[in-house]
Motif scaffolding. Sequence first.
Motif, PDB file in Angstrom:
ATOM      1  N   ARG A  41      -3.804   7.956  -6.540  1.00 15.37           N
ATOM      2  CA  ARG A  41      -3.645   7.282  -7.935  1.00 15.37           C
ATOM      3  C   ARG A  41      -4.106   5.760  -8.005  1.00 15.37           C
ATOM      4  O   ARG A  41      -4.801   5.302  -8.846  1.00 15.37           O
ATOM      5  CB  ARG A  41      -2.141   7.328  -8.432  1.00 15.37           C
ATOM      6  CG  ARG A  41      -1.635   8.606  -8.657  1.00 15.37           C
ATOM      7  CD  ARG A  41      -2.317   9.438  -9.601  1.00 15.37           C
ATOM      8  NE  ARG A  41      -2.767   8.895 -10.789  1.00 15.37           N
ATOM      9  CZ  ARG A  41      -3.886   9.203 -11.544  1.00 15.37           C
ATOM     10  NH1 ARG A  41      -4.264  10.633 -11.358  1.00 15.37           N
ATOM     11  NH2 ARG A  41      -4.332   8.675 -12.555  1.00 15.37           N
ATOM     12  N   VAL A  42      -3.983   5.092  -6.865  1.00 18.81           N
ATOM     13  CA  VAL A  42      -4.366   3.754  -6.562  1.00 18.81           C
ATOM     14  C   VAL A  42      -5.865   3.965  -6.695  1.00 18.81           C
ATOM     15  O   VAL A  42      -6.677   2.965  -7.277  1.00 18.81           O
ATOM     16  CB  VAL A  42      -3.936   3.242  -5.369  1.00 18.81           C
ATOM     17  CG1 VAL A  42      -4.961   1.726  -4.848  1.00 18.81           C
ATOM     18  CG2 VAL A  42      -2.588   2.880  -5.273  1.00 18.81           C
ATOM     19  N   ARG A  43      -6.523   4.656  -5.910  1.00 18.62           N
ATOM     20  CA  ARG A  43      -8.211   4.951  -5.918  1.00 18.62           C
ATOM     21  C   ARG A  43      -8.541   5.209  -7.365  1.00 18.62           C
ATOM     22  O   ARG A  43      -9.415   4.654  -7.827  1.00 18.62           O
ATOM     23  CB  ARG A  43      -8.671   6.141  -5.259  1.00 18.62           C
ATOM     24  CG  ARG A  43      -9.189   5.547  -3.784  1.00 18.62           C
ATOM     25  CD  ARG A  43      -9.906   6.997  -2.959  1.00 18.62           C
ATOM     26  NE  ARG A  43      -9.864   7.943  -3.393  1.00 18.62           N
ATOM     27  CZ  ARG A  43      -8.834   9.081  -2.619  1.00 18.62           C
ATOM     28  NH1 ARG A  43      -8.029   8.649  -1.749  1.00 18.62           N
ATOM     29  NH2 ARG A  43      -8.634  10.092  -3.166  1.00 18.62           N
ATOM     30  N   VAL A  44      -8.092   6.067  -8.062  1.00 20.47           N
ATOM     31  CA  VAL A  44      -8.399   6.842  -9.539  1.00 20.47           C
ATOM     32  C   VAL A  44      -8.311   5.597 -10.359  1.00 20.47           C
ATOM     33  O   VAL A  44      -9.341   5.190 -11.195  1.00 20.47           O
ATOM     34  CB  VAL A  44      -7.700   7.555 -10.066  1.00 20.47           C
ATOM     35  CG1 VAL A  44      -7.867   8.076 -11.342  1.00 20.47           C
ATOM     36  CG2 VAL A  44      -8.148   9.007  -8.967  1.00 20.47           C
ATOM     37  N   ALA A  45      -7.199   4.805 -10.062  1.00 22.63           N
ATOM     38  CA  ALA A  45      -6.815   3.580 -11.248  1.00 22.63           C
ATOM     39  C   ALA A  45      -8.173   2.587 -10.981  1.00 22.63           C
ATOM     40  O   ALA A  45      -8.569   1.885 -11.835  1.00 22.63           O
ATOM     41  CB  ALA A  45      -5.798   3.026 -10.899  1.00 22.63           C
ATOM     42  N   MET A  63       0.675  -1.115  -0.032  1.00 26.31           N
ATOM     43  CA  MET A  63      -0.217   0.096  -0.115  1.00 26.31           C
ATOM     44  C   MET A  63       0.770   1.334  -0.153  1.00 26.31           C
ATOM     45  O   MET A  63       1.942   1.223   0.812  1.00 26.31           O
ATOM     46  CB  MET A  63      -0.817   0.009   1.322  1.00 26.31           C
ATOM     47  CG  MET A  63      -2.197   0.782   1.313  1.00 26.31           C
ATOM     48  SD  MET A  63      -3.201   0.458  -0.088  1.00 26.31           S
ATOM     49  CE  MET A  63      -4.073   2.043  -0.021  1.00 26.31           C
ATOM     50  N   PRO A  64       0.575   2.162  -0.784  1.00 31.89           N
ATOM     51  CA  PRO A  64       1.533   3.510  -0.954  1.00 31.89           C
ATOM     52  C   PRO A  64       1.272   4.507   0.316  1.00 31.89           C
ATOM     53  O   PRO A  64       0.181   4.224   1.020  1.00 31.89           O
ATOM     54  CB  PRO A  64       0.826   3.934  -2.173  1.00 31.89           C
ATOM     55  CG  PRO A  64      -0.168   3.507  -2.641  1.00 31.89           C
ATOM     56  CD  PRO A  64      -0.587   1.943  -1.925  1.00 31.89           C
ATOM     57  N   ASN A  65       2.355   4.990   0.672  1.00 32.82           N
ATOM     58  CA  ASN A  65       2.330   6.000   1.942  1.00 32.82           C
ATOM     59  C   ASN A  65       2.087   7.511   1.221  1.00 32.82           C
ATOM     60  O   ASN A  65       1.438   7.985   2.327  1.00 32.82           O
ATOM     61  CB  ASN A  65       3.645   5.852   2.466  1.00 32.82           C
ATOM     62  CG  ASN A  65       3.779   4.330   3.203  1.00 32.82           C
ATOM     63  OD1 ASN A  65       2.880   3.868   3.547  1.00 32.82           O
ATOM     64  ND2 ASN A  65       5.072   3.935   3.211  1.00 32.82           N
TER      65      ASN A  65
END
Length: 87
Positions: free
Chosen positions: A10-14, A1-3
Amino acid sequence: MPNIKSAIKRVRVAKTKTLKNSIRKSVLRTNIKKCKQAIASNDSNAAEALRVAIKTIDKAAAKNIIHKNTAARRKSKLAKALNAAAK
Protein backbone atom coordinates in the motif's frame (compact mmCIF):
# COMPACT_ATOMS: atom_id res chain seq x y z
CA MET A 1 7.94 1.51 8.03
CA PRO A 2 5.18 -1.11 7.92
CA ASN A 3 5.97 -4.76 8.63
CA ILE A 4 2.95 -6.44 7.05
CA LYS A 5 3.31 -7.40 3.40
CA SER A 6 0.03 -5.78 2.30
CA ALA A 7 0.85 -2.56 4.17
CA ILE A 8 4.25 -2.42 2.45
CA LYS A 9 2.53 -2.73 -0.91
CA ARG A 10 0.00 0.00 0.00
CA VAL A 11 2.89 2.37 0.78
CA ARG A 12 4.44 1.57 -2.61
CA VAL A 13 1.14 2.01 -4.47
CA ALA A 14 0.35 5.27 -2.66
CA LYS A 15 3.77 6.67 -3.58
CA THR A 16 3.24 5.79 -7.26
CA LYS A 17 -0.27 7.26 -7.35
CA THR A 18 0.86 10.42 -5.58
CA LEU A 19 3.57 10.93 -8.19
CA LYS A 20 1.15 10.42 -11.10
CA ASN A 21 -1.43 12.73 -9.54
CA SER A 22 1.13 15.48 -8.97
CA ILE A 23 2.25 15.21 -12.60
CA ARG A 24 -1.36 15.45 -13.81
CA LYS A 25 -2.01 18.43 -11.54
CA SER A 26 1.13 20.16 -12.82
CA VAL A 27 0.06 19.64 -16.45
CA LEU A 28 -3.38 20.99 -15.55
CA ARG A 29 -1.94 24.15 -13.99
CA THR A 30 0.42 24.67 -16.93
CA ASN A 31 -2.34 24.38 -19.54
CA ILE A 32 -4.64 26.73 -17.62
CA LYS A 33 -1.80 29.24 -17.30
CA LYS A 34 -1.04 29.03 -21.04
CA CYS A 35 -4.71 29.57 -21.83
CA LYS A 36 -4.93 32.62 -19.56
CA GLN A 37 -1.79 34.10 -21.14
CA ALA A 38 -3.13 33.51 -24.67
CA ILE A 39 -6.42 35.21 -23.77
CA ALA A 40 -4.67 38.13 -22.07
CA SER A 41 -2.37 38.77 -25.03
CA ASN A 42 -5.22 38.46 -27.58
CA ASP A 43 -3.34 35.60 -29.22
CA SER A 44 -4.88 34.06 -32.34
CA ASN A 45 -4.38 30.62 -30.77
CA ALA A 46 -6.48 31.49 -27.72
CA ALA A 47 -9.38 29.29 -28.83
CA GLU A 48 -7.00 26.36 -29.36
CA ALA A 49 -5.40 26.97 -25.95
CA LEU A 50 -8.89 26.97 -24.41
CA ARG A 51 -9.71 23.66 -26.12
CA VAL A 52 -6.52 22.08 -24.74
CA ALA A 53 -7.17 23.50 -21.26
CA ILE A 54 -10.75 22.20 -21.23
CA LYS A 55 -9.57 18.76 -22.33
CA THR A 56 -6.99 18.70 -19.53
CA ILE A 57 -9.55 19.88 -16.97
CA ASP A 58 -11.99 17.16 -18.04
CA LYS A 59 -9.29 14.49 -17.76
CA ALA A 60 -8.34 15.71 -14.28
CA ALA A 61 -11.98 15.63 -13.18
CA ALA A 62 -12.41 12.12 -14.60
CA LYS A 63 -9.36 10.91 -12.64
CA ASN A 64 -10.60 12.63 -9.44
CA ILE A 65 -7.63 15.00 -9.38
CA ILE A 66 -10.11 17.87 -9.01
CA HIS A 67 -13.82 17.84 -8.15
CA LYS A 68 -16.29 17.90 -11.04
CA ASN A 69 -17.80 21.20 -9.88
CA THR A 70 -14.33 22.75 -9.69
CA ALA A 71 -13.73 21.55 -13.25
CA ALA A 72 -17.00 23.10 -14.43
CA ARG A 73 -16.20 26.37 -12.69
CA ARG A 74 -12.71 26.61 -14.20
CA LYS A 75 -13.95 25.78 -17.72
CA SER A 76 -16.71 28.37 -17.41
CA LYS A 77 -14.32 31.03 -16.16
CA LEU A 78 -11.88 30.45 -19.04
CA ALA A 79 -14.65 30.44 -21.67
CA LYS A 80 -16.10 33.63 -20.20
CA ALA A 81 -12.68 35.32 -20.33
CA LEU A 82 -12.21 34.28 -23.97
CA ASN A 83 -15.64 35.61 -24.93
CA ALA A 84 -14.98 38.90 -23.13
CA ALA A 85 -11.63 39.28 -24.89
CA ALA A 86 -13.23 38.61 -28.29
CA LYS A 87 -15.58 41.60 -27.89
